[in-house]
Write a protein that holds these residues in place. Structure first.
Motif, mmCIF file in Angstrom:
data_model
loop_
_atom_site.group_PDB
_atom_site.id
_atom_site.type_symbol
_atom_site.label_atom_id
_atom_site.label_comp_id
_atom_site.label_asym_id
_atom_site.label_seq_id
_atom_site.Cartn_x
_atom_site.Cartn_y
_atom_site.Cartn_z
ATOM 1 N N MET A 1 0.828 -1.201 0.000
ATOM 2 C CA MET A 1 0.000 0.000 0.000
ATOM 3 C C MET A 1 0.867 1.259 0.000
ATOM 4 S SD MET A 1 -3.220 -0.745 0.004
ATOM 5 C CE MET A 1 -4.207 -2.214 0.194
ATOM 6 N N ASN A 2 0.363 2.297 -0.581
ATOM 7 C CA ASN A 2 1.048 3.577 -0.515
ATOM 8 C C ASN A 2 1.242 3.986 0.934
ATOM 9 O OD1 ASN A 2 1.108 6.591 -0.322
ATOM 10 N ND2 ASN A 2 1.116 6.394 -2.547
ATOM 11 N N LYS A 3 2.446 4.478 1.264
ATOM 12 C CA LYS A 3 2.747 4.783 2.655
ATOM 13 C C LYS A 3 1.866 5.877 3.232
ATOM 14 C CE LYS A 3 6.392 8.151 1.613
ATOM 15 N NZ LYS A 3 7.806 8.488 1.804
ATOM 16 N N CYS A 4 1.199 6.658 2.372
ATOM 17 C CA CYS A 4 0.364 7.744 2.863
ATOM 18 C C CYS A 4 -1.076 7.298 3.092
ATOM 19 C CB CYS A 4 0.392 8.909 1.870
ATOM 20 S SG CYS A 4 1.996 9.694 1.730
ATOM 21 N N GLN A 5 -1.385 6.013 2.788
ATOM 22 C CA GLN A 5 -2.743 5.543 2.972
ATOM 23 C C GLN A 5 -2.985 5.142 4.424
ATOM 24 O OE1 GLN A 5 -3.174 2.476 -0.030
ATOM 25 N NE2 GLN A 5 -4.267 3.878 -1.359
ATOM 26 N N LYS A 6 -4.194 5.372 4.859
ATOM 27 C CA LYS A 6 -4.595 5.054 6.222
ATOM 28 C C LYS A 6 -5.547 3.852 6.191
ATOM 29 C CE LYS A 6 -7.128 7.103 10.127
ATOM 30 N NZ LYS A 6 -8.298 6.191 10.087
ATOM 31 N N ARG A 7 -5.246 2.837 6.993
ATOM 32 C CA ARG A 7 -6.077 1.631 7.026
ATOM 33 C C ARG A 7 -7.031 1.678 8.212
ATOM 34 N NH1 ARG A 7 -5.515 -3.621 9.605
ATOM 35 N NH2 ARG A 7 -6.717 -5.199 8.462
ATOM 36 N N ASP A 8 -8.278 1.342 7.939
ATOM 37 C CA ASP A 8 -9.284 1.165 8.977
ATOM 38 C C ASP A 8 -9.884 -0.219 8.825
ATOM 39 O OD1 ASP A 8 -9.497 3.632 10.537
ATOM 40 O OD2 ASP A 8 -10.076 4.564 8.645
ATOM 41 N N VAL A 9 -10.545 -0.668 9.844
ATOM 42 C CA VAL A 9 -11.182 -1.985 9.820
ATOM 43 C C VAL A 9 -12.591 -1.875 10.388
ATOM 44 C CG1 VAL A 9 -11.130 -4.343 10.708
ATOM 45 C CG2 VAL A 9 -9.005 -3.236 10.030
ATOM 46 N N ILE A 10 -13.547 -2.478 9.707
ATOM 47 C CA ILE A 10 -14.891 -2.639 10.249
ATOM 48 C C ILE A 10 -15.182 -4.137 10.288
ATOM 49 C CG2 ILE A 10 -15.775 -0.383 9.580
ATOM 50 C CD1 ILE A 10 -16.958 -1.597 7.103
ATOM 51 N N GLN A 11 -16.173 -4.548 11.072
ATOM 52 C CA GLN A 11 -16.438 -5.978 11.251
ATOM 53 C C GLN A 11 -17.927 -6.317 11.127
ATOM 54 O OE1 GLN A 11 -14.356 -6.689 15.060
ATOM 55 N NE2 GLN A 11 -12.875 -7.880 13.873
ATOM 56 N N PRO A 12 -18.490 -6.137 9.933
ATOM 57 C CA PRO A 12 -19.891 -6.522 9.739
ATOM 58 C C PRO A 12 -20.059 -8.036 9.875
ATOM 59 C CG PRO A 12 -18.837 -6.000 7.641
ATOM 60 C CD PRO A 12 -17.875 -5.608 8.712
ATOM 61 N N LYS A 13 -21.014 -8.447 10.685
ATOM 62 C CA LYS A 13 -21.293 -9.873 10.907
ATOM 63 C C LYS A 13 -20.047 -10.633 11.376
ATOM 64 C CE LYS A 13 -24.607 -11.923 9.796
ATOM 65 N NZ LYS A 13 -25.737 -12.412 10.625
ATOM 66 N N GLY A 14 -19.125 -9.931 12.056
ATOM 67 C CA GLY A 14 -17.932 -10.572 12.580
ATOM 68 C C GLY A 14 -16.827 -10.794 11.574
ATOM 69 N N VAL A 15 -17.002 -10.323 10.326
ATOM 70 C CA VAL A 15 -15.990 -10.475 9.285
ATOM 71 C C VAL A 15 -15.145 -9.207 9.228
ATOM 72 C CG1 VAL A 15 -15.574 -10.826 6.817
ATOM 73 C CG2 VAL A 15 -17.472 -12.001 7.946
ATOM 74 N N GLU A 16 -13.835 -9.337 9.338
ATOM 75 C CA GLU A 16 -12.944 -8.174 9.297
ATOM 76 C C GLU A 16 -12.796 -7.690 7.866
ATOM 77 O OE1 GLU A 16 -8.298 -7.759 9.993
ATOM 78 O OE2 GLU A 16 -9.356 -7.891 11.921
ATOM 79 N N VAL A 17 -13.201 -6.446 7.626
ATOM 80 C CA VAL A 17 -13.125 -5.846 6.286
ATOM 81 C C VAL A 17 -12.216 -4.624 6.341
ATOM 82 C CG1 VAL A 17 -14.420 -4.767 4.408
ATOM 83 C CG2 VAL A 17 -15.446 -6.653 5.709
ATOM 84 N N SER A 18 -11.171 -4.642 5.517
ATOM 85 C CA SER A 18 -10.211 -3.543 5.489
ATOM 86 C C SER A 18 -10.689 -2.411 4.586
ATOM 87 C CB SER A 18 -8.846 -4.026 4.991
ATOM 88 O OG SER A 18 -8.272 -4.943 5.889
ATOM 89 N N LEU A 19 -10.388 -1.179 5.007
ATOM 90 C CA LEU A 19 -10.663 0.009 4.208
ATOM 91 C C LEU A 19 -9.397 0.848 4.162
ATOM 92 C CD1 LEU A 19 -13.235 -0.433 6.390
ATOM 93 C CD2 LEU A 19 -14.246 1.284 4.893
ATOM 94 N N PHE A 20 -9.149 1.467 3.031
ATOM 95 C CA PHE A 20 -8.014 2.369 2.899
ATOM 96 C C PHE A 20 -8.479 3.701 2.334
ATOM 97 C CE2 PHE A 20 -5.672 -1.543 3.295
ATOM 98 C CZ PHE A 20 -4.511 -1.170 3.951
ATOM 99 N N LYS A 21 -7.874 4.738 2.838
ATOM 100 C CA LYS A 21 -8.143 6.088 2.345
ATOM 101 C C LYS A 21 -6.814 6.803 2.215
ATOM 102 C CE LYS A 21 -11.154 10.046 3.151
ATOM 103 N NZ LYS A 21 -12.121 10.678 4.068
ATOM 104 N N ASP A 22 -6.561 7.409 1.054
ATOM 105 C CA ASP A 22 -5.241 7.990 0.812
ATOM 106 C C ASP A 22 -5.164 9.487 1.089
ATOM 107 O OD1 ASP A 22 -6.575 9.095 -1.323
ATOM 108 O OD2 ASP A 22 -5.572 7.879 -2.838
#
Length: 269
Positions: A1-22
């Motif tokens: 990933m680009n070093k300037c991107q920020k990773r977040d995580v949400i867990q719908p139905k207990g499944v870890e889903v990654s999100l990135f925003k640059d």
């Protein structure tokens, strides 16, 4: 990933889903690979390919790209669409991106690698996977956005107050180093405005008047409409400019110093 991107995580139905925003995009990139694991944890990539090979999906992706991507290859899109009815037709994320110059779907390598997509597309894929899962995904994403918005508002208020404090330091430096005692009030005001615009030019690339002319419907001034990141840089620019004034650095050289510093500082904003 680009070093300037920020990773977040949400867990719908207990499944870890990654999100990135640059930082340059309001919309996030959501992991289709993680969404696919809700239905097929062993082979999520195969599930994504099955979704992408359908004509309705290709039509949707093509419409999205036509709306948001000026460099979208419509000819390649039309060809893929015409081939979608064939039993042998297969479409991967990489093939879609390479042949059509698509930007709505992104293929990433590395620790959090996989197939990512902008929210509109990610929610569409989630609906195909499971209507229930999509509802939980949207709900968790909205809650994340609300938390970000609340945190940003608090941070913006703090940065704005800090900018006001530094502004006082800056104006004191102007008063002590640039304003002769014989100037009238109008001339003094011009001096302050000139120095403020030096910072505006360094940070925003325009003066306060130029900004107002460009955004006549905006409420407040150029700094009232600054982002948290810009206000962070501004507080440092005001401190730096105060030191430049004390050191008697001329206006042209001082502006060059400020511009160079803020360009290096803002690379990851």
């Amino acid at each position: 990933m680009n070093k300037c991107q920020k990773r977040d995580v949400i867990q719908p139905k207990g499944v870890e889903v990654s999100l990135f925003k640059d930082g340059s995009e309001e919309d996030a990139l959501i992991s289709l690979t993680d969404i696919a694991k809700y239905k097929n944890s062993e082979a999520p990539a195969d599930l994504i390919k099955n979704w992408m090979r359908s004509r309705s999906t290709i039509e949707y992706l093509g419409l999205w790209e036509q709306m948001y991507n000026q460099n979208f290859n419509n000819r390649a899109y039309t060809e893929l669409l015409s081939n979608s009815g064939s039993n042998s037709f297969v479409l991967s994320a990489k093939k879609w991106i390479d042949e059509t110059n698509a930007i709505g779907i992104v293929s990433k390598a590395g620790r959090y690698g996989g197939t990512y997509a902008r929210t509109d597309i990610a929610f569409e894929f989630a609906m195909w996977v499971s209507a229930e899962f999509r509802l939980y995904l949207v709900k968790d994403y909205q809650q994340l956005k609300k938390r970000e918005s609340d945190a940003q508002k608090i941070e913006w208020d703090v940065r704005r107050e800090l900018a006001k404090i530094n502004y006082k330091i800056h104006t004191d430096a102007i008063k002590e180093n640039l304003i002769p005692s014989q100037l009238n009030k109008q001339q003094v005001a011009y001096k302050y405005a000139s120095e403020a615009d030096r910072l505006n030019m360094a940070l925003f690339g325009m003066t306060a008047r130029q900004w107002k002319d460009s955004y006549p419907q905006a409420t407040g001034n150029i700094r009232d409409n600054a982002t948290v990141q810009q206000l962070t840089v501004l507080t440092n620019l005001e401190s730096m400019n105060a030191e430049l004034l004390k050191d008697k650095v001329n206006a042209e050289d001082g502006l060059a110093v400020l511009i160079k510093w803020q360009e290096n500082r803002c690379k990851c904003f």
